[in-house]
Design a protein around this motif. Sequence first.
Motif, PDB file in Angstrom:
ATOM      1  N   LEU A  31       0.797  -1.225   0.000  1.00 38.64           N
ATOM      2  CA  LEU A  31       0.000   0.000   0.000  1.00 38.64           C
ATOM      3  C   LEU A  31       0.834   1.281   0.000  1.00 38.64           C
ATOM      4  O   LEU A  31       0.347   2.320  -0.446  1.00 38.64           O
ATOM      5  CB  LEU A  31      -0.951   0.013   1.204  1.00 38.64           C
ATOM      6  N   THR A  32       2.048   1.213   0.492  1.00 39.13           N
ATOM      7  CA  THR A  32       2.837   2.443   0.612  1.00 39.13           C
ATOM      8  C   THR A  32       3.907   2.578  -0.457  1.00 39.13           C
ATOM      9  O   THR A  32       4.496   3.651  -0.580  1.00 39.13           O
ATOM     10  CB  THR A  32       3.503   2.540   2.000  1.00 39.13           C
ATOM     11  N   SER A  33       4.162   1.542  -1.213  1.00 47.17           N
ATOM     12  CA  SER A  33       5.224   1.597  -2.213  1.00 47.17           C
ATOM     13  C   SER A  33       4.875   2.586  -3.319  1.00 47.17           C
ATOM     14  O   SER A  33       3.781   2.566  -3.880  1.00 47.17           O
ATOM     15  CB  SER A  33       5.461   0.219  -2.824  1.00 47.17           C
ATOM     16  N   THR A  34       5.833   3.431  -3.623  1.00 48.72           N
ATOM     17  CA  THR A  34       5.659   4.352  -4.742  1.00 48.72           C
ATOM     18  C   THR A  34       6.362   3.810  -5.987  1.00 48.72           C
ATOM     19  O   THR A  34       6.319   4.437  -7.041  1.00 48.72           O
ATOM     20  CB  THR A  34       6.221   5.744  -4.394  1.00 48.72           C
ATOM     21  N   HIS A  35       7.005   2.670  -5.848  1.00 50.58           N
ATOM     22  CA  HIS A  35       7.694   2.029  -6.959  1.00 50.58           C
ATOM     23  C   HIS A  35       6.878   0.833  -7.427  1.00 50.58           C
ATOM     24  O   HIS A  35       6.666  -0.121  -6.672  1.00 50.58           O
ATOM     25  CB  HIS A  35       9.096   1.587  -6.542  1.00 50.58           C
ATOM     26  N   THR A  36       6.430   0.893  -8.652  1.00 49.24           N
ATOM     27  CA  THR A  36       5.595  -0.173  -9.207  1.00 49.24           C
ATOM     28  C   THR A  36       6.280  -1.525  -9.111  1.00 49.24           C
ATOM     29  O   THR A  36       5.638  -2.524  -8.757  1.00 49.24           O
ATOM     30  CB  THR A  36       5.244   0.145 -10.674  1.00 49.24           C
ATOM     31  N   ALA A  37       7.562  -1.593  -9.399  1.00 45.01           N
ATOM     32  CA  ALA A  37       8.283  -2.869  -9.381  1.00 45.01           C
ATOM     33  C   ALA A  37       8.285  -3.479  -7.982  1.00 45.01           C
ATOM     34  O   ALA A  37       8.075  -4.686  -7.821  1.00 45.01           O
ATOM     35  CB  ALA A  37       9.705  -2.690  -9.889  1.00 45.01           C
ATOM     36  N   ALA A  38       8.513  -2.674  -6.960  1.00 42.37           N
ATOM     37  CA  ALA A  38       8.526  -3.182  -5.581  1.00 42.37           C
ATOM     38  C   ALA A  38       7.145  -3.680  -5.183  1.00 42.37           C
ATOM     39  O   ALA A  38       7.011  -4.729  -4.547  1.00 42.37           O
ATOM     40  CB  ALA A  38       8.986  -2.081  -4.619  1.00 42.37           C
ATOM     41  N   ARG A  39       6.115  -2.929  -5.547  1.00 37.61           N
ATOM     42  CA  ARG A  39       4.747  -3.342  -5.241  1.00 37.61           C
ATOM     43  C   ARG A  39       4.425  -4.658  -5.942  1.00 37.61           C
ATOM     44  O   ARG A  39       3.866  -5.574  -5.349  1.00 37.61           O
ATOM     45  CB  ARG A  39       3.765  -2.240  -5.655  1.00 37.61           C
ATOM     46  N   LYS A  40       4.815  -4.764  -7.200  1.00 37.29           N
ATOM     47  CA  LYS A  40       4.540  -5.985  -7.950  1.00 37.29           C
ATOM     48  C   LYS A  40       5.313  -7.178  -7.405  1.00 37.29           C
ATOM     49  O   LYS A  40       4.819  -8.304  -7.443  1.00 37.29           O
ATOM     50  CB  LYS A  40       4.817  -5.783  -9.435  1.00 37.29           C
ATOM     51  N   ASP A  41       6.505  -6.949  -6.875  1.00 33.97           N
ATOM     52  CA  ASP A  41       7.268  -8.040  -6.256  1.00 33.97           C
ATOM     53  C   ASP A  41       6.497  -8.625  -5.068  1.00 33.97           C
ATOM     54  O   ASP A  41       6.401  -9.843  -4.912  1.00 33.97           O
ATOM     55  CB  ASP A  41       8.652  -7.564  -5.791  1.00 33.97           C
ATOM     56  N   VAL A  42       5.961  -7.752  -4.234  1.00 35.60           N
ATOM     57  CA  VAL A  42       5.166  -8.202  -3.085  1.00 35.60           C
ATOM     58  C   VAL A  42       3.948  -8.975  -3.565  1.00 35.60           C
ATOM     59  O   VAL A  42       3.647 -10.071  -3.073  1.00 35.60           O
ATOM     60  CB  VAL A  42       4.726  -7.007  -2.204  1.00 35.60           C
ATOM     61  N   LEU A  43       3.262  -8.433  -4.537  1.00 34.41           N
ATOM     62  CA  LEU A  43       2.052  -9.088  -5.040  1.00 34.41           C
ATOM     63  C   LEU A  43       2.369 -10.408  -5.732  1.00 34.41           C
ATOM     64  O   LEU A  43       1.653 -11.391  -5.549  1.00 34.41           O
ATOM     65  CB  LEU A  43       1.306  -8.148  -5.994  1.00 34.41           C
ATOM     66  N   ARG A  44       3.432 -10.448  -6.498  1.00 35.86           N
ATOM     67  CA  ARG A  44       3.808 -11.675  -7.208  1.00 35.86           C
ATOM     68  C   ARG A  44       4.120 -12.796  -6.210  1.00 35.86           C
ATOM     69  O   ARG A  44       3.654 -13.922  -6.359  1.00 35.86           O
ATOM     70  CB  ARG A  44       5.010 -11.397  -8.107  1.00 35.86           C
ATOM     71  N   ARG A  45       4.896 -12.479  -5.193  1.00 32.80           N
ATOM     72  CA  ARG A  45       5.255 -13.475  -4.175  1.00 32.80           C
ATOM     73  C   ARG A  45       4.004 -14.013  -3.482  1.00 32.80           C
ATOM     74  O   ARG A  45       3.844 -15.221  -3.316  1.00 32.80           O
ATOM     75  CB  ARG A  45       6.207 -12.846  -3.159  1.00 32.80           C
ATOM     76  N   ASN A  46       3.106 -13.132  -3.132  1.00 29.78           N
ATOM     77  CA  ASN A  46       1.886 -13.557  -2.452  1.00 29.78           C
ATOM     78  C   ASN A  46       0.913 -14.242  -3.402  1.00 29.78           C
ATOM     79  O   ASN A  46       0.147 -15.106  -2.982  1.00 29.78           O
ATOM     80  CB  ASN A  46       1.245 -12.372  -1.734  1.00 29.78           C
ATOM     81  N   HIS A  47       0.963 -13.887  -4.659  1.00 35.22           N
ATOM     82  CA  HIS A  47       0.122 -14.527  -5.670  1.00 35.22           C
ATOM     83  C   HIS A  47       0.468 -16.006  -5.773  1.00 35.22           C
ATOM     84  O   HIS A  47      -0.419 -16.866  -5.789  1.00 35.22           O
ATOM     85  CB  HIS A  47       0.325 -13.820  -7.018  1.00 35.22           C
ATOM     86  N   HIS A  48       1.758 -16.312  -5.804  1.00 31.19           N
ATOM     87  CA  HIS A  48       2.191 -17.710  -5.881  1.00 31.19           C
ATOM     88  C   HIS A  48       1.763 -18.482  -4.633  1.00 31.19           C
ATOM     89  O   HIS A  48       1.302 -19.623  -4.726  1.00 31.19           O
ATOM     90  CB  HIS A  48       3.704 -17.803  -6.085  1.00 31.19           C
ATOM     91  N   ALA A  49       1.903 -17.871  -3.472  1.00 31.71           N
ATOM     92  CA  ALA A  49       1.519 -18.532  -2.222  1.00 31.71           C
ATOM     93  C   ALA A  49       0.013 -18.784  -2.188  1.00 31.71           C
ATOM     94  O   ALA A  49      -0.440 -19.849  -1.754  1.00 31.71           O
ATOM     95  CB  ALA A  49       1.949 -17.688  -1.018  1.00 31.71           C
TER      96      ALA A  49
END
Length: 135
Positions: free
Chosen positions: A71-89
């Motif tokens: 929610l606080t990331s202003t960097h799209t890549a960092a936000r997507k990294d969090v989402l990608r990791r949780n997406h797989h889980a």
Amino acid sequence: MKSSLMTIGQVAGHFGLPAHVLRHWESVGLLSPARVEGDRRRYTRDDLFRVASIMRAKQAGLSLPDIRAFLTSTHTAARKDVLRRNHHALQARMAALRSALDLLEAGLNCSHEDITTCPNYRAHLANLVDVQDPA
């Protein structure tokens, strides 16, 4: 929902949460409601969307630190990294739940007196039982 500011009790009631959960989320940097006289919290419509985001992310299995990063990331890549990791889980959890549901349905459709001898039921457990020969 009214466009006016809401109290912590109103927001908690709206979402079916204890007020202390909202306070905790604030203490870990997930929420930052406005403060009015007497240091009382007042929540805006934007805050409600943030609470809804937190709740949905928790349902998806994200940890509070991951939710904060998302929610606080202003960097799209960092936000997507969090989402990608949780997406797989979440995909793995969903596959496990589908398998568990298949097992229950096999049990419901079984007419054997001893369910553990039912070939259909056993087929759903075969991958857990089959052991690779170490030799």
